[in-house]
Design an enzyme around this catalytic site. Sequence first.
Site, mmCIF file in Angstrom:
data_model
loop_
_atom_site.group_PDB
_atom_site.id
_atom_site.type_symbol
_atom_site.label_atom_id
_atom_site.label_comp_id
_atom_site.label_asym_id
_atom_site.label_seq_id
_atom_site.Cartn_x
_atom_site.Cartn_y
_atom_site.Cartn_z
ATOM 1 N N ASP A 173 6.475 4.802 -9.344
ATOM 2 C CA ASP A 173 7.641 5.020 -8.206
ATOM 3 C C ASP A 173 9.839 4.908 -8.232
ATOM 4 O O ASP A 173 10.331 3.991 -8.546
ATOM 5 C CB ASP A 173 7.365 3.432 -7.968
ATOM 6 C CG ASP A 173 5.967 3.539 -7.133
ATOM 7 O OD1 ASP A 173 5.900 5.142 -6.095
ATOM 8 O OD2 ASP A 173 5.370 2.847 -6.969
ATOM 9 N N GLY A 185 6.504 6.589 6.784
ATOM 10 C CA GLY A 185 4.902 7.779 5.825
ATOM 11 C C GLY A 185 6.403 9.139 5.615
ATOM 12 O O GLY A 185 5.932 9.781 4.191
ATOM 13 N N ARG A 225 4.130 5.982 1.893
ATOM 14 C CA ARG A 225 3.828 7.931 2.454
ATOM 15 C C ARG A 225 3.426 8.695 1.173
ATOM 16 O O ARG A 225 3.776 9.208 0.888
ATOM 17 C CB ARG A 225 5.488 8.262 2.712
ATOM 18 C CG ARG A 225 6.300 7.252 1.112
ATOM 19 C CD ARG A 225 7.676 7.051 1.071
ATOM 20 N NE ARG A 225 8.704 6.241 -0.120
ATOM 21 C CZ ARG A 225 9.486 5.689 0.491
ATOM 22 N NH1 ARG A 225 10.595 6.402 1.588
ATOM 23 N NH2 ARG A 225 10.197 5.099 -0.440
ATOM 24 N N GLY A 233 0.863 -1.360 -0.385
ATOM 25 C CA GLY A 233 0.123 0.187 0.243
ATOM 26 C C GLY A 233 0.730 1.089 0.381
ATOM 27 O O GLY A 233 2.074 1.448 0.355
ATOM 28 N N ASP A 256 4.067 -4.739 -7.220
ATOM 29 C CA ASP A 256 3.845 -3.231 -7.126
ATOM 30 C C ASP A 256 4.224 -2.211 -7.319
ATOM 31 O O ASP A 256 3.432 -0.827 -7.075
ATOM 32 C CB ASP A 256 3.695 -3.057 -5.187
ATOM 33 C CG ASP A 256 5.555 -2.835 -4.377
ATOM 34 O OD1 ASP A 256 5.728 -4.093 -5.067
ATOM 35 O OD2 ASP A 256 5.593 -1.932 -4.129
ATOM 36 N N ASN A 257 5.064 -1.966 -8.071
ATOM 37 C CA ASN A 257 5.897 -1.004 -8.822
ATOM 38 C C ASN A 257 5.767 -1.024 -9.982
ATOM 39 O O ASN A 257 5.914 0.351 -11.462
ATOM 40 C CB ASN A 257 7.532 -1.028 -8.594
ATOM 41 C CG ASN A 257 7.555 -0.255 -7.279
ATOM 42 O OD1 ASN A 257 7.375 -0.240 -6.357
ATOM 43 N ND2 ASN A 257 8.791 -1.044 -6.430
#
Length: 547
Positions: free
Chosen positions: A310, A166, A133, A130, A300-301
């Site tokens: 990212d 974050g 940050r 998720g 996830d990227n």
Amino acid sequence: MKCFSPALTTQKHLYEFTPSTLVSELKLWKFPTDHRLYETFPIDPKDENIVRQVPNALFSITYPIPFKSGAKLVAVAEEVVSDILDLSPLVSSSKEFLNFVSGKLEIGAAVPLSHRYGGHQFGVWADQLGDGRAVMLGEYVNQKGERWELQLKGSGLTPYSRSGDGRAVVRSSVREFLCSEAMHYLGIPTSRAASLVISNNTVTRDQFYDGHPQRERTAVVLRLARSWFRIGSLEILTYSGETALLRQLVDFVIKDFFPSIDMNDSGKYLAFFQEVVRETAFLIAAWQSVGFAHGVCNTDNFSLLSITIDFGPFGFLDAYDPKFVPNTSDDEHRYSYENQPEVGAFNLEKLRLALLPLLTEDQKTLSSKILLSYGDHYRSRFMDIFRRKLGLETEAGEDDENLVAVLLRMMSDTKADFTMTFRELGEISVDELEHGEIAPKFWSLIELSSHAWFGGWVRLYTKRLQLENQPDERRRALMCSSNPRYILRNWIAQVAVEATEKNNFSVVNKLYKIFQKPFTYQEEAEEMGLASQPPYWASHLKVSCSS
């Protein structure tokens, strides 16, 4: 000879703005009232900003945490501000703008969200990840009818921060701002960056995970994309058995971003997968063509829209080394330059598996066949691009593949510079090449010419050019429009980082301007040494996942 090709390098905007069409005061600028993501998808019912597992939802409502002191606007991407956000560049000098891009000012009734997704990290399923940050401030629909999602990266704790805080530090934020825009002007599909803000707030980071933590200043980037959904957005739903939400999300993505697909077609999910397979192959071929290596090619990227997102420990090649790894955290060299096409196939297989709950048995079999087409798409686009990089406009099959392969082998053997070898081949004349008259300014070609195969390759190349039946000026113009002179090398980014940490923002802003025209010879860039041999210390620079 300097290589100019304005007809081939000038970028024209699809929509011409006049001062009257741009918003001159931030208080007059609004997000639309239709909060599509908030209203369409289930939202995490908990409103506490604490790290937790979030089931049966795509987003959590999360507000940015403003810096406590010393927020300073370092750089603004004026074209993003005007052409995408419809704002007059003058707005960026206002206090309201600084507050907005640092997370201190809310615009209208927009609901800030952090996205829940999972992913395979370095080949291993990592479960819930998720936006650890990042906070999406809202969606903006501009005067061209484009909808863009605005996200602050480095804006503080979210439910998905895991063991982090974050925040993002200056070094990673400077690199993200510059590389997002540099990639765009290189013609690589990418997210964009609108602004860079630094603060006096500090966090502790062990940059190289070697037991030497240090305090570093924090920063935040306002970045934009048409969508931040990625392969991991679907994976988390499949792994969690949330099939109804998976179907809802895929339908949303198809309807919004793949207009050529008929929503009433029973094969729409296969058609979607086929599109992503092809476009991902094209994206990685484009990466390879400019010597770019993404240091964290986790699922996830990887964007469902096949754009670069990212920017963590990325790197551009200096000397051509297929085994180049931009990320010191990548101990197994999984994401080396030469492995990136293979990694693309791995990630697409994970996307295929995520889509299986939506497919019939026959469609599952077809999905495997679609994935097999990835290699052909990649090779075809790779050769299309590299022909242009060599000034070729026609195809000659295996002869062209051999021409490119031999050149890359010589570059690898001699450690010739990737970017400048292709650029200098476009700046030197065929006569000079044939007669071996390589001037000292062509420093990378001089390195290449030390190879025993160089003379033979030049003969093959000049013979191949004869098939083109075009003036040498045309070849050189094509090559100069296809091969950048300026890229964001690690050492260049490091110079910008160190200057910014000392509150000298001129370097970042100079580089931003230069990278807007990477194919055009620029005196200021030459004075800064951006097309010269990298300094001796450049090869010792390291970049890690820590940011």
